[in-house]
Design an enzyme around this catalytic site. Structure first.
Site, PDB file in Angstrom:
ATOM      1  N   TYR A 141     -11.297  -1.362  -2.841  1.00 56.71           N
ATOM      2  CA  TYR A 141     -11.719  -2.687  -2.380  1.00 56.71           C
ATOM      3  C   TYR A 141     -13.057  -3.095  -2.990  1.00 56.71           C
ATOM      4  O   TYR A 141     -13.351  -4.274  -3.110  1.00 56.71           O
ATOM      5  CB  TYR A 141     -11.866  -2.704  -0.857  1.00 56.71           C
ATOM      6  N   LYS A 192      -3.642  10.668  -2.077  1.00 55.88           N
ATOM      7  CA  LYS A 192      -2.648  10.760  -3.147  1.00 55.88           C
ATOM      8  C   LYS A 192      -3.252  11.705  -4.185  1.00 55.88           C
ATOM      9  O   LYS A 192      -3.441  11.363  -5.361  1.00 55.88           O
ATOM     10  CB  LYS A 192      -2.359   9.355  -3.707  1.00 55.88           C
ATOM     11  N   ASP A 224       2.632   8.614   0.546  1.00 59.46           N
ATOM     12  CA  ASP A 224       4.042   8.201   0.594  1.00 59.46           C
ATOM     13  C   ASP A 224       4.768   8.951   1.709  1.00 59.46           C
ATOM     14  O   ASP A 224       5.528   8.361   2.497  1.00 59.46           O
ATOM     15  CB  ASP A 224       4.734   8.387  -0.772  1.00 59.46           C
ATOM     16  N   ASP A 248      -5.472   0.286   5.237  1.00 60.11           N
ATOM     17  CA  ASP A 248      -5.043  -1.102   5.430  1.00 60.11           C
ATOM     18  C   ASP A 248      -3.530  -1.151   5.590  1.00 60.11           C
ATOM     19  O   ASP A 248      -2.992  -1.757   6.523  1.00 60.11           O
ATOM     20  CB  ASP A 248      -5.490  -1.933   4.217  1.00 60.11           C
ATOM     21  N   ASP A 252      -1.131  -1.391   9.354  1.00 61.35           N
ATOM     22  CA  ASP A 252      -0.156  -2.472   9.615  1.00 61.35           C
ATOM     23  C   ASP A 252       1.202  -1.877   9.952  1.00 61.35           C
ATOM     24  O   ASP A 252       1.889  -2.329  10.869  1.00 61.35           O
ATOM     25  CB  ASP A 252       0.017  -3.369   8.369  1.00 61.35           C
TER      26      ASP A 252
HETATM   27  C1  IPM Z   1      -7.566  -6.019   7.454  1.00 58.13           C
HETATM   28  C2  IPM Z   1      -7.247  -7.189   6.561  1.00 58.13           C
HETATM   29  C3  IPM Z   1      -8.345  -7.317   5.518  1.00 58.13           C
HETATM   30  C4  IPM Z   1      -8.373  -6.020   4.733  1.00 58.13           C
HETATM   31  C5  IPM Z   1      -8.210  -8.532   4.589  1.00 58.13           C
HETATM   32  C6  IPM Z   1      -8.135  -9.833   5.353  1.00 58.13           C
HETATM   33  C7  IPM Z   1      -9.316  -8.593   3.573  1.00 58.13           C
HETATM   34  O1  IPM Z   1      -5.990  -7.034   6.001  1.00 58.13           O
HETATM   35  O2  IPM Z   1      -8.624  -6.041   8.093  1.00 58.13           O
HETATM   36  O3  IPM Z   1      -6.754  -5.092   7.521  1.00 58.13           O
HETATM   37  O4  IPM Z   1      -7.593  -5.849   3.782  1.00 58.13           O
HETATM   38  O5  IPM Z   1      -9.187  -5.168   5.060  1.00 58.13           O
HETATM   39 MG    MG Z   2      -4.888  -5.391   6.761  1.00 62.19          MG
END
Ligand code: IPM
Ligand code: MG
Length: 362
Positions: A141, A192, A224, A248, A252
């Site tokens: 990032y 990884k 993975d 990240d 999710d």
């Molecule tokens: C998160 C979001 C952010 C990230 C984005 C909005 C930059 O997806 O907080 O998980 O990738 O960190």
């Molecule tokens: Mg995110």
């Protein structure tokens, strides 16, 4: 001394979900006498519109003098084609980096009332309780060089750099081991290392930090495989520590184990314990302004704020109880709705939590 809480509503559904957490805060201030002062600031697309920058200096100053920050979400199609350096997401990365919020804690906890909202079988997810410890201010990032350049043959090439120094790995590993020692005592470090040198070093450093925590069990897993294991048998995990980008993605993924990403709070902490708290989901521009977004991740983020930055453990527990209560009472926003439940809007959900909280407290 009065402590200041900085609220950054942001974009999309940000303002409406944050408004629900503010109702809870107002309850704590007005009914319970918490000595807190609330200030509002700009971050993301709304900050670009107002000031030309997604992370104005004014916001940085406000943030530095705040005891903790509550953020909604940033970004949306309106700002997708503006110059890259002033996109809303850069504001979010900017504030994380400026305040050195390197440790992102994302608890994936299944409220038993939502077992059937998960797309996975109930027996796979019941009692799920995973803590993601995501490195937040390094990795791909932030790595340099980065950009899009034009090659000699005329085609463009995009490039980013995955970089981790030993000190960055060490501090996030310590956070993970500290967190695990207060839980089930198991850390799974996700990397990884079979392909990426930066995470080969990650694995080495995490292993050496583990020697200081003889009571915590360490396991390494390739990303993975970790993705597969998370949907196959997620209850095997206690604490997962991983890089910025893997965290990240995997957080999710894990959110869906808990029924909805609308349930997942997060804390982003600096080494002095100060922090910024935000729902793990994004700004969901497609449903903004419709009073249908789920405010519970934001309300649970406020609970984390009270727990980690203000040491108000009892109030934090009570907010979690209130959330559990409204779920038991059948309140559901659209994302977690199922037959026979009471489908409510963002506002009504916020009101229901405050009502439940006041009956728990009184
Ligand atoms: C998160 C979001 C952010 C990230 C984005 C909005 C930059 O997806 O907080 O998980 O990738 O960190
Ligand atoms: Mg995110």
């Amino acid at each position: 001394m009065t402590k200041k809480i900085l609220i950054l509503p942001g974009d999309g559904i940000g303002p409406e979900i944050v408004a629900q957490a503010e109702k809870v805060l107002a309850f704590l201030i007005n009914e319970r006498g918490f000595d807190l002062e609330i200030e509002h600031g700009l971050l993301g697309g709304s900050a670009v519109d107002a000031t030309g920058s997604p992370f104005p200096d004014e916001t940085l100053n406000q943030a530095k003098s705040a005891a903790a920050i509550l953020l909604g979400a940033v970004g949306g199609p309106k700002w997708e084609s503006i110059e890259r350096s002033i996109r809303p997401e850069r504001g979010l990365l900017g504030i994380r980096s400026s305040l050195e919020l390197f440790a992102n804690l994302r608890p994936a906890v299944l409220f038993p009332q939502l077992a059937e909202a998960s797309t996975l079988k109930e027996e796979v997810v019941s009692d799920l309780d995973i803590m993601f410890v995501r490195e937040l201010t390094g990795g791909i990032y932030f790595g340099e060089p980065r950009g899009i350049k034009t090659l000699d043959d005329g085609q463009r090439q995009g490039f980013n750099t995955l970089v981790y120094s030993e000190s960055e790995i060490e501090r996030i590993a310590r956070t993970a081991f500290d967190v695990a020692s207060k839980r089930q005592g198991r850390v799974c470090s996700v990397d990884k290392a079979n392909v990426l040198e930066a995470t080969e070093l990650w694995r080495e450093v995490v292993s050496s930090v583990a020697k200081d925590y003889p009571d915590v069990e360490l396991q390494h897993m390739y990303v993975d495989n970790a993705a597969m294991q998370l949907v196959r048998a997620p209850k095997q995990f206690d604490v997962i520590v991983t890089t910025n980008m893997f965290g990240d993605i995997l957080s999710d993924l894990a959110s869906m184990l808990t029924g909805s990403i609308g349930m997942l709070p997060s804390a982003s902490l600096a080494s002095d314990g100060s922090g910024m708290y935000e729902p793990s989901h994004g700004s969901a521009p497609d449903i903004a302004g419709q009073n249908i977004a789920n405010p519970l991740a934001t309300i649970l983020s406020l609970s984390m704020l009270l727990r980690y930055s203000l040491s108000e453990v009892q109030a934090a527990d009570q907010i979690e109880q209130a959330v559990s209560q409204v779920l038991s009472d059948g309140f559901r926003t659209k994302d977690i709705h199922s037959d026979g439940m009471n489908c409510v809007g963002t506002n009504e959900m916020g009101d229901a939590v405050v009502k439940a909280l006041s009956s728990i407290v009184n």
